[in-house]
Structures are given as structure tokens and as C-alpha cells.
Design a protein around this motif. Sequence first.
Motif, PDB file in Angstrom:
ATOM      1  N   GLY A 376       0.673  -1.380  -0.276  1.00 36.48           N
ATOM      2  CA  GLY A 376       0.131   0.183   0.405  1.00 36.48           C
ATOM      3  C   GLY A 376       0.443   1.280   0.089  1.00 36.48           C
ATOM      4  N   ALA A 377       2.000   0.966  -0.362  1.00 34.97           N
ATOM      5  CA  ALA A 377       2.792   2.776  -0.437  1.00 34.97           C
ATOM      6  C   ALA A 377       2.732   3.149  -1.419  1.00 34.97           C
ATOM      7  CB  ALA A 377       4.447   1.968  -0.024  1.00 34.97           C
ATOM      8  N   GLU A 391      12.087   7.890  -3.546  1.00 35.53           N
ATOM      9  CA  GLU A 391      11.033   7.726  -2.587  1.00 35.53           C
ATOM     10  C   GLU A 391       9.871   7.398  -2.562  1.00 35.53           C
ATOM     11  OE1 GLU A 391       9.505  11.855  -1.976  1.00 35.53           O
ATOM     12  OE2 GLU A 391      11.693  13.031  -1.502  1.00 35.53           O
ATOM     13  N   LEU A 392       9.900   5.811  -0.975  1.00 34.82           N
ATOM     14  CA  LEU A 392       8.887   4.808  -1.444  1.00 34.82           C
ATOM     15  C   LEU A 392       7.986   5.744   0.639  1.00 34.82           C
ATOM     16  CD1 LEU A 392       7.635   2.234  -1.611  1.00 34.82           C
ATOM     17  CD2 LEU A 392       9.250   1.726   0.875  1.00 34.82           C
ATOM     18  N   THR A 393       6.663   5.890   0.375  1.00 31.16           N
ATOM     19  CA  THR A 393       5.747   6.351   0.954  1.00 31.16           C
ATOM     20  C   THR A 393       4.744   5.238   1.580  1.00 31.16           C
ATOM     21  OG1 THR A 393       5.640   8.809   0.035  1.00 31.16           O
ATOM     22  CG2 THR A 393       4.154   8.138   1.703  1.00 31.16           C
ATOM     23  N   LEU A 394       4.955   5.202   2.864  1.00 31.61           N
ATOM     24  CA  LEU A 394       4.439   3.705   3.183  1.00 31.61           C
ATOM     25  C   LEU A 394       3.261   4.389   4.706  1.00 31.61           C
ATOM     26  CD1 LEU A 394       4.333   1.356   3.289  1.00 31.61           C
ATOM     27  CD2 LEU A 394       5.729   1.224   5.704  1.00 31.61           C
ATOM     28  N   PRO A 395       1.771   4.106   4.378  1.00 35.75           N
ATOM     29  CA  PRO A 395       1.027   4.747   5.368  1.00 35.75           C
ATOM     30  C   PRO A 395       1.079   4.159   6.795  1.00 35.75           C
ATOM     31  CG  PRO A 395      -0.135   2.933   3.458  1.00 35.75           C
ATOM     32  CD  PRO A 395       1.872   3.325   2.835  1.00 35.75           C
ATOM     33  N   LEU A 396       1.263   4.675   7.802  1.00 36.15           N
ATOM     34  CA  LEU A 396       1.536   3.838   8.999  1.00 36.15           C
ATOM     35  C   LEU A 396       0.173   3.135   8.873  1.00 36.15           C
ATOM     36  CD1 LEU A 396       1.309   7.468  11.531  1.00 36.15           C
ATOM     37  CD2 LEU A 396       3.372   6.507  10.138  1.00 36.15           C
ATOM     38  N   SER A 397      -0.640   3.022   8.531  1.00 29.43           N
ATOM     39  CA  SER A 397      -2.354   1.732   8.742  1.00 29.43           C
ATOM     40  C   SER A 397      -1.158   0.346   8.411  1.00 29.43           C
ATOM     41  CB  SER A 397      -2.985   2.082   7.940  1.00 29.43           C
ATOM     42  OG  SER A 397      -2.917   1.833   6.811  1.00 29.43           O
ATOM     43  N   ARG A 398      -0.064   0.135   8.158  1.00 32.96           N
ATOM     44  CA  ARG A 398       0.738  -0.991   7.346  1.00 32.96           C
ATOM     45  C   ARG A 398       1.084  -1.471   8.937  1.00 32.96           C
ATOM     46  NH1 ARG A 398      -2.279  -2.323   3.086  1.00 32.96           N
ATOM     47  NH2 ARG A 398      -0.162  -3.949   3.110  1.00 32.96           N
TER      48      ARG A 398
END
Length: 406
Positions: A376-377, A391-398
Motif C-alpha cells: 500500500g505504498a 522515495e517510498l511513502t508508506l501509510p502508518l496503517s501498515r
Amino acid sequence: MKLPGLFSRQSSSSLSIKEEVFDQGIAVSRYFFSIVALICLHGASLEYLRDNSLLLSLDLITVLFCGLALGASFLKISVFNKRVWIILILATIMLIEVETQFHDNEFRFSEPEMWVLNPVILLLIGFFLPAKPSLFIAFVSMTTAYYLGRAAIISPEDFRERGIWVVFADMTAINGFSILLNRWWFYYRYDSIRKSRLLQERVGQERESVFRDIHDHIGARIMDLRKFAEKLQNSSEWNASSAKDLESLVGQISLGIRTSISLWEDSKLLSEDVWMALRVILLKRYEFFQRKIGFEREGDSIFGLAEEDREDFLGIITELSSNDLKYGKDKSIWGMDTGSETSIRIYLRTGSKYDLKTAKEGSGKKTILQRAKNIGALWSESFEKGIYIGELTLPLSRGRSVGKIE
């Protein structure tokens, strides 16, 4: 109130945990019924000396029911059936104890001999009752209602002379405390069993994961070594070439073991602190290739990655660092930004010979995009004036927030 509602069956994983809690209560109840039986036998001997046949009969009936409950607890029947027997017998014993108090005209209710045994029994039942707290509340309510009904049919003179009001005052405090005690003890045991089972499952999963990784990395090489040994056994030749082949196979097996252990350690560290894991993983890789590396961080949150996302995340970092070691130059800067309330950002900034405009999209980039999608990034990259930024943006929900840097 119907029995099926009191003893409801549930088809979920929580049912087995509740059954274990109930089974613990049934085991403890054996001590309770044994103690109550001994107390009632002693009481029966006193009633025999007082020549009070009614109270003697009530004590002996209680002893009989305690024996039935003890027998039911040892029978090879289901936990559900044992619970039904024990709870019904407990209700009967409590009602008999109330009747014993109201038929004993020798003592006033204000005297300890009359009122102390009932709350003690109720508190002990609160500790082991093999049922949910809601049923214990119903159990206490039933006892209280029977007490009130029994007191309502005696004359006002007896009510005043025997001091029955003392029992009502005592009952309010004891009943409230026993309900709180039962609720706390039930959920304490439930949570302890749940955590114990989760720990056992995690240990089993980790063990299977380690065995699977070892098999993936060295299983084929061990098979090659076995075939090589069979070949040597059927051959009389042993030369330098054979020794070199054997050394190579053993070296590959050793490397596979180290790799699998390293991957397991990296995955474990990712669950505790992604930033710490990143530095450990990347320092090992860059030092091996004698490349300079630096780290920078924004924000003070400590973030742990969800178990199902660790493999894909490791794959992205491995692929990205491999590309940097292949095309990069000078010093590489890896960073992590945890300042956002919804996501974390992991990035690489480095000098590079790689040109996004002229280079074709290879399998490495496709792999990164697919792995980023799996967790989900969002993945983005740019190249300007000889500087590559990925850049890799990862949601905190993961994952989960572990805390903050102190």
C-alpha cells in the motif's frame, strides 16, 4: 431465564479460550466443594448434639450435593455439561444456606456465626465459577432475591429481634465486591490464556519461517553435496578438482545459512524499529562494497512494520540499494521522515550514472513498483543534475507506532 441463553455456545476462536477458563474453574471447584463438605459435616455433628433434626438434614443434603459436584467434575463428559451440573448445584447449596440461617433460631443474624459463611462462600464462587461474569451477576441476583423473599414472609417482630437488617447491609457491600472480583479475575485469566496462545503461535510461525528460509537457501546445495558424496563413493579418483568442488559446495551452504539467519534478524528488527533495521541492513551492504553511506532523520516517532509487509519492504530496500551500488557514486544518503500523522517517508539521495530518461524500464523497477503496491505504498523517483532521488511513502496503517525517541 432459559439455560441455553446462560450457557451459549459460540463457534469462534474465543470459545476455546473460554472453555479453558471454565475448565480451570472446574478444577478449582473441587477444593471448594471439599471444604464446604467438611464444614457442613462439622455443622451436622453440632446440630446432632443440639438435637435439631431440620438443620441436621439441611447440612447432610449440602454434603450430598457437594459429593455430586465433586463426582461431576471428575466425569469424562464435556466441559459444558460439567458447568451445567456445577452451577445448578452451587445455586442449590446457596439456597440451602439461606434456609439454614432462617431456621436457626438460636442465634441472631448480627452474630458472626449466622452471616459470615454466606459472603465467604459467595466470594469463593466468584473466584472459580465456570461461567462468564454476566452469569455470576445473575447468580448473585438470584441469591439476593431469594433472601429478600424469605425475609418478607417472616413476622416484623422476628425481623427486629433477630437483626436481619444486618445481613442486608452486609449483603450490599459483599455482592458489589464479589461481582467486581469475578469480572476482574475472569478477564485476567482470559487475557493471560490469549496472550500465551498468541506467543505460542508466534514462536511456531517464527520456527517455520526460519526452517523455510534455510530450506530455500541451502536445501538445493545440501542435495548437491549428497550427490557429490555418492559420486565420490562410487569413484576411486580424488584430485584437486574434486577438493575444489567440495570446498565450493560447503562455502555455498555456509553462505546460505548466514543469509537466512541475517534475513530472519532483519525481519525481526523491522517489527520493532524500521529506522534501526534500515541502518543495520544498509551498513552491512555498503561496507561490504566499500561505499560511503550517510543517514538523516526527521521526526522522533519509532515505527514498527506489520509482519505481512516485511518481506516486500526488505525486497524494495534490497533492490534499491543494489541499483545504487551498481550505478551510484560518491556518498549515498538514506533518510526517513516520520513527521506526518498519516505516513512515513523513506528516501535515497545519491550521485548516480543512471539516467531515467534514456534508460529502459528494467525488471528491478517493476519489482519495486509491485512490492510497493503490495504494501500500500507509493513509489517515486527523479534524476536531476546527476542526483538520483528515490522515495517510498508508506501509510502508518501498515504498521504500528512503538513510541518516540527519548
